[in-house]
Design an enzyme around this catalytic site. Structure first.
Site, mmCIF file in Angstrom:
data_model
loop_
_atom_site.group_PDB
_atom_site.id
_atom_site.type_symbol
_atom_site.label_atom_id
_atom_site.label_comp_id
_atom_site.label_asym_id
_atom_site.label_seq_id
_atom_site.Cartn_x
_atom_site.Cartn_y
_atom_site.Cartn_z
ATOM 1 N N SER A 119 0.826 -1.211 0.000
ATOM 2 C CA SER A 119 0.000 0.000 0.000
ATOM 3 C C SER A 119 0.854 1.253 0.000
ATOM 4 O O SER A 119 0.349 2.342 -0.243
ATOM 5 C CB SER A 119 -0.853 0.039 1.274
ATOM 6 O OG SER A 119 -1.642 -1.103 1.382
ATOM 7 N N HIS A 140 -0.960 -2.664 -7.047
ATOM 8 C CA HIS A 140 -1.720 -2.355 -5.834
ATOM 9 C C HIS A 140 -3.219 -2.492 -6.108
ATOM 10 O O HIS A 140 -3.830 -1.622 -6.726
ATOM 11 C CB HIS A 140 -1.359 -0.923 -5.376
ATOM 12 C CG HIS A 140 -2.004 -0.518 -4.100
ATOM 13 N ND1 HIS A 140 -2.220 0.791 -3.759
ATOM 14 C CD2 HIS A 140 -2.486 -1.252 -3.067
ATOM 15 C CE1 HIS A 140 -2.804 0.843 -2.576
ATOM 16 N NE2 HIS A 140 -2.978 -0.392 -2.146
ATOM 17 N N GLU A 152 -3.448 0.257 -8.931
ATOM 18 C CA GLU A 152 -2.405 1.286 -9.030
ATOM 19 C C GLU A 152 -1.122 0.551 -9.435
ATOM 20 O O GLU A 152 -0.684 -0.359 -8.723
ATOM 21 C CB GLU A 152 -2.226 1.932 -7.643
ATOM 22 C CG GLU A 152 -1.996 3.403 -7.643
ATOM 23 C CD GLU A 152 -1.935 3.973 -6.209
ATOM 24 O OE1 GLU A 152 -1.832 3.220 -5.230
ATOM 25 O OE2 GLU A 152 -1.980 5.201 -6.095
ATOM 26 N N ASN A 190 -2.963 5.974 -1.152
ATOM 27 C CA ASN A 190 -2.869 6.027 0.306
ATOM 28 C C ASN A 190 -2.271 7.320 0.837
ATOM 29 O O ASN A 190 -2.391 7.616 2.022
ATOM 30 C CB ASN A 190 -2.135 4.795 0.823
ATOM 31 C CG ASN A 190 -3.080 3.612 0.814
ATOM 32 O OD1 ASN A 190 -4.237 3.740 1.193
ATOM 33 N ND2 ASN A 190 -2.616 2.476 0.332
#
Ligand code: NAD
Length: 287
Positions: A119, A140, A152, A190
């Site tokens: 993450s 991700h 991602e 994130n």
């Protein structure tokens, strides 16, 4: 490069979701977890997930059974040696991920692409531990994997364009939309999401509102489908805390300091849905 056999390391929330998406889309998935009981639990959850797709009419019973037959357990990490592609989904901790990639590097073929579902951790830093930094990227996924469209895709400093394209192609073949980002703490997702969750925990800790109030403001006022505290429970409070630590260290900026209440909840083992208790309680479903 043709990809048909994908090794998945870590059979927790994300690893089993990734394995489900893989087998559903025709790949053979070989799932390894250091906890011996994790595979059977993951298999049961994947089967239940596929069952829900049948119930919705999204796939037939025969397709479900074919998908289940493509799911394999690996008893040892070395059983992943024949994989064309590896996706790592072990806890968000640099040393744990480093251990996995260091062990996999000598046993996998020189062409095998390594992807991390991290993450927030630097792909460049993980890639350096292997002899294949050009074949290492971030992939991700989002939780729950079978439902969420985004992947991602993170290119490290040394990642070859061909490897990034391969990750993107795999994501598209799983029905996902890849978005390419650079290797920076927390990437885009994130870096935006976790400080919001962390701030929500601060408002709770300071008594500005209770959990339902904090979540209600974001759902009713900002049209978020889930409140930040509900979302933190879904993600796992340990994952949220580790991600905040990576942002805090990565940017050396106090604005990313993890909220003390988040630390206390993790210390108490209140990790959210996966432990039955986080900001909310989750009674175990009847057996
Ligand atoms: P989790 O705790 O649910 O699962 C991790 C699994 O890894 C566990 O089953 C554990 O037994 C296993 N494991 C631990 N050490 C291992 C090792 N050395 N070798 C093999 N298996 C090992 O965690 P998760 O939520 O699935 O998160 C995994 C990764 O995915 C983390 O990097 C996290 O940041 C990332 N991620 C999580 C979410 C989320 O919403 N939970 C979303 C996107 C990305």
């Amino acid at each position: 490069m043709k990809i048909s056999r994908v090794g998945v390391v870590g059979a927790g929330t994300m690893g089993r979701g990734i394995a489900q998406a893989l087998v559903r889309h025709g790949y053979t998935a070989v799932l390894y977890d250091s906890e011996p009981a994790a595979f059977e639990s993951a298999r049961a959850k994947i089967s239940a997930g596929l069952g829900r797709e049948v119930a919705k009419g999204a796939c037939s019973e025969a397709e479900k059974q074919a998908a289940e037959s493509r799911l394999n357990a690996a008893r040892e990490l070395s059983n992943l040696a024949a994989s064309d592609f590896i996706i790592e989904a072990v806890p968000e901790n640099f040393d744990v991920k480093a251990g996995v990639f260091r062990s996999l590097d000598p046993i996998c073929g020189a062409e095998t692409i390594f992807a991390s579902n991290t993450s927030s951790i630097s792909i460049t830093r993980l890639a350096r531990l292997t002899r294949r930094p050009q074949l290492m990227a971030g992939m991700h996924f989002f939780n729950p994997v079978p439902a969420m469209k985004l992947v991602e895709v993170v290119a490290g400093l040394e990642t070859a364009e061909a490897a990034v394209e391969c990750v993107e192609k795999l994501a598209v073949s799983l029905g996902k939309t890849p978005i390419r980002v650079k290797d920076s703490p927390g990437f885009v997702s994130n870096r935006l999401l976790m400080p919001m969750i962390n701030e929500a925990v601060y408002t709770l800790m300071e008594g500005v509102s209770d959990a339902k109030g904090v979540d209600g403001v974001m759902k009713l006022g900002m049209n978020h489908p889930m409140g930040p505290l509900e979302l933190a429970d879904l993600i796992g409070l340990d994952v949220c805390l580790e991600t905040m630590r990576v942002l805090y260290q990565g940017f050396s900026d106090s604005k990313y300091r993890p909220c003390p209440l988040l630390e206390r909840m993790v210390n108490a083992g209140r990790l959210g849905r996966k432990t039955g208790r986080g900001f909310y309680e989750y009674p175990k479903p009847a057996a």
